[in-house]
Design a protein around this motif. Structure first.
Motif, PDB file in Angstrom:
ATOM      1  N   LEU A  77     -94.443  19.612  44.372  1.00  0.00           N
ATOM      2  CA  LEU A  77     -93.920  20.276  45.566  1.00  0.00           C
ATOM      3  C   LEU A  77     -94.959  21.122  46.292  1.00  0.00           C
ATOM      4  N   THR A  78     -96.059  21.427  45.628  1.00  0.00           N
ATOM      5  CA  THR A  78     -97.067  22.293  46.237  1.00  0.00           C
ATOM      6  C   THR A  78     -98.397  21.592  46.506  1.00  0.00           C
ATOM      7  N   ALA A  79     -98.609  20.421  45.918  1.00  0.00           N
ATOM      8  CA  ALA A  79     -99.878  19.711  46.101  1.00  0.00           C
ATOM      9  C   ALA A  79     -99.914  18.988  47.439  1.00  0.00           C
ATOM     10  N   TYR A  80    -101.083  18.931  47.998  1.00  0.00           N
ATOM     11  CA  TYR A  80    -101.292  18.198  49.248  1.00  0.00           C
ATOM     12  C   TYR A  80    -101.687  16.751  48.903  1.00  0.00           C
ATOM     13  N   ARG A  81    -100.853  16.118  48.080  1.00  0.00           N
ATOM     14  CA  ARG A  81    -101.065  14.756  47.607  1.00  0.00           C
ATOM     15  C   ARG A  81     -99.685  14.131  47.390  1.00  0.00           C
ATOM     16  N   PHE A  82     -99.645  12.793  47.418  1.00  0.00           N
ATOM     17  CA  PHE A  82     -98.396  12.097  47.133  1.00  0.00           C
ATOM     18  C   PHE A  82     -98.238  11.787  45.651  1.00  0.00           C
ATOM     19  N   TRP A  83     -99.326  11.465  44.964  1.00  0.00           N
ATOM     20  CA  TRP A  83     -99.233  10.977  43.595  1.00  0.00           C
ATOM     21  C   TRP A  83     -98.538  11.934  42.625  1.00  0.00           C
ATOM     22  N   PRO A  84     -98.593  13.262  42.803  1.00  0.00           N
ATOM     23  CA  PRO A  84     -97.860  14.114  41.865  1.00  0.00           C
ATOM     24  C   PRO A  84     -96.347  13.871  41.872  1.00  0.00           C
ATOM     25  N   MET A  85     -95.811  13.351  42.980  1.00  0.00           N
ATOM     26  CA  MET A  85     -94.383  12.979  43.003  1.00  0.00           C
ATOM     27  C   MET A  85     -94.121  11.867  41.986  1.00  0.00           C
ATOM     28  N   LEU A  86     -95.030  10.901  41.932  1.00  0.00           N
ATOM     29  CA  LEU A  86     -94.891   9.825  40.934  1.00  0.00           C
ATOM     30  C   LEU A  86     -94.979  10.388  39.519  1.00  0.00           C
ATOM     31  N   ALA A  87     -95.913  11.303  39.307  1.00  0.00           N
ATOM     32  CA  ALA A  87     -96.045  11.925  37.986  1.00  0.00           C
ATOM     33  C   ALA A  87     -94.781  12.700  37.623  1.00  0.00           C
ATOM     34  N   ALA A  88     -94.187  13.376  38.585  1.00  0.00           N
ATOM     35  CA  ALA A  88     -92.956  14.136  38.332  1.00  0.00           C
ATOM     36  C   ALA A  88     -91.818  13.204  37.931  1.00  0.00           C
ATOM     37  N   VAL A  89     -91.714  12.070  38.614  1.00  0.00           N
ATOM     38  CA  VAL A  89     -90.676  11.094  38.254  1.00  0.00           C
ATOM     39  C   VAL A  89     -90.903  10.600  36.829  1.00  0.00           C
ATOM     40  N   LEU A  90     -92.160  10.285  36.498  1.00  0.00           N
ATOM     41  CA  LEU A  90     -92.459   9.809  35.142  1.00  0.00           C
ATOM     42  C   LEU A  90     -92.168  10.884  34.091  1.00  0.00           C
ATOM     43  N   GLN A  91     -92.345  12.148  34.455  1.00  0.00           N
ATOM     44  CA  GLN A  91     -92.043  13.237  33.524  1.00  0.00           C
ATOM     45  C   GLN A  91     -90.540  13.454  33.368  1.00  0.00           C
ATOM     46  N   CYS A  92     -89.764  13.066  34.370  1.00  0.00           N
ATOM     47  CA  CYS A  92     -88.305  13.235  34.298  1.00  0.00           C
ATOM     48  C   CYS A  92     -87.627  12.108  33.509  1.00  0.00           C
ATOM     49  N   LEU A  93     -88.258  10.964  33.403  1.00  0.00           N
ATOM     50  CA  LEU A  93     -87.635   9.843  32.685  1.00  0.00           C
ATOM     51  C   LEU A  93     -87.285  10.170  31.230  1.00  0.00           C
ATOM     52  N   PRO A  94     -88.152  10.864  30.485  1.00  0.00           N
ATOM     53  CA  PRO A  94     -87.751  11.227  29.115  1.00  0.00           C
ATOM     54  C   PRO A  94     -86.499  12.108  29.069  1.00  0.00           C
ATOM     55  N   LEU A  95     -86.265  12.889  30.116  1.00  0.00           N
ATOM     56  CA  LEU A  95     -85.055  13.712  30.150  1.00  0.00           C
ATOM     57  C   LEU A  95     -83.809  12.833  30.197  1.00  0.00           C
ATOM     58  N   LEU A  96     -83.924  11.666  30.834  1.00  0.00           N
ATOM     59  CA  LEU A  96     -82.818  10.706  30.821  1.00  0.00           C
ATOM     60  C   LEU A  96     -82.574  10.182  29.412  1.00  0.00           C
ATOM     61  N   ALA A  97     -83.640  10.024  28.648  1.00  0.00           N
ATOM     62  CA  ALA A  97     -83.486   9.584  27.253  1.00  0.00           C
ATOM     63  C   ALA A  97     -82.695  10.618  26.458  1.00  0.00           C
TER      64      ALA A  97
END
Length: 161
Positions: A77-97
């Protein structure tokens, strides 16, 4: 392939990505590298202290995953980049587990384990690619903005009546 060999390969890939990002990355790359390093160290400590089974909700990994997801979302939410959004999604997937395990206690332990770790394999190559793109932008433009400006300084006249 044995479990120990898979772990060794993953840790090697992760360490290479971490070193590259910490040495050559901008602020967001270094921040995500620090988050992944925290996860690696916390996971190793968890396994040294507690016997982890995947029959019930794994509260140790749940805590690590919650902290990592929150930190990665903050970077996204604070980076001036798009890729951290992808990293955030990948970090949220284990929470679904963890949620799936809490809802369905009949979930096979191997399925729960796989759901927890599968997305992690995508993080090292994502971090390497992000760091490489950062280096390309530096070479092309001479600088690469890392963060959005969240708070603008107030004007000197704002406090005067």
């Amino acid at each position: 392939m044995s479990a120990m060999l898979r772990i060794a390969i993953f840790v090697t890939l992760l360490l290479v990505a971490l070193v590259y990002a910490l040495r050559k990355g901008g602020g967001p790359e270094r921040a995500v590298a620090a988050i992944l390093l925290f996860m690696l160290i916390s996971d190793q400590a968890l396994h040294l202290i507690f016997a982890v089974n995947f029959v019930t909700v794994d509260t140790g990994h749940l805590l690590i995953d919650l902290i990592a997801a929150a930190a990665t979302m903050t970077v996204a939410l604070t980076a001036y980049r798009f890729w951290p959004m992808l990293a955030a999604v990948l970090q949220c997937l284990p929470l679904l587990a963890h949620t799936t395990r809490a809802i369905d206690m009949e979930l096979h332990p191997i399925a729960y384990l796989t759901m927890q770790v599968a997305a992690s394999w995508l993080l090292p190559p994502l971090l390497v690619a992000a760091t490489w793109h950062h280096q390309k932008r530096l070479a092309r433009a001479g600088s690469d903005r890392s963060w959005y400006i969240l708070l603008r300084p107030s004007s000197p006249n704002a406090a005067k009546p």
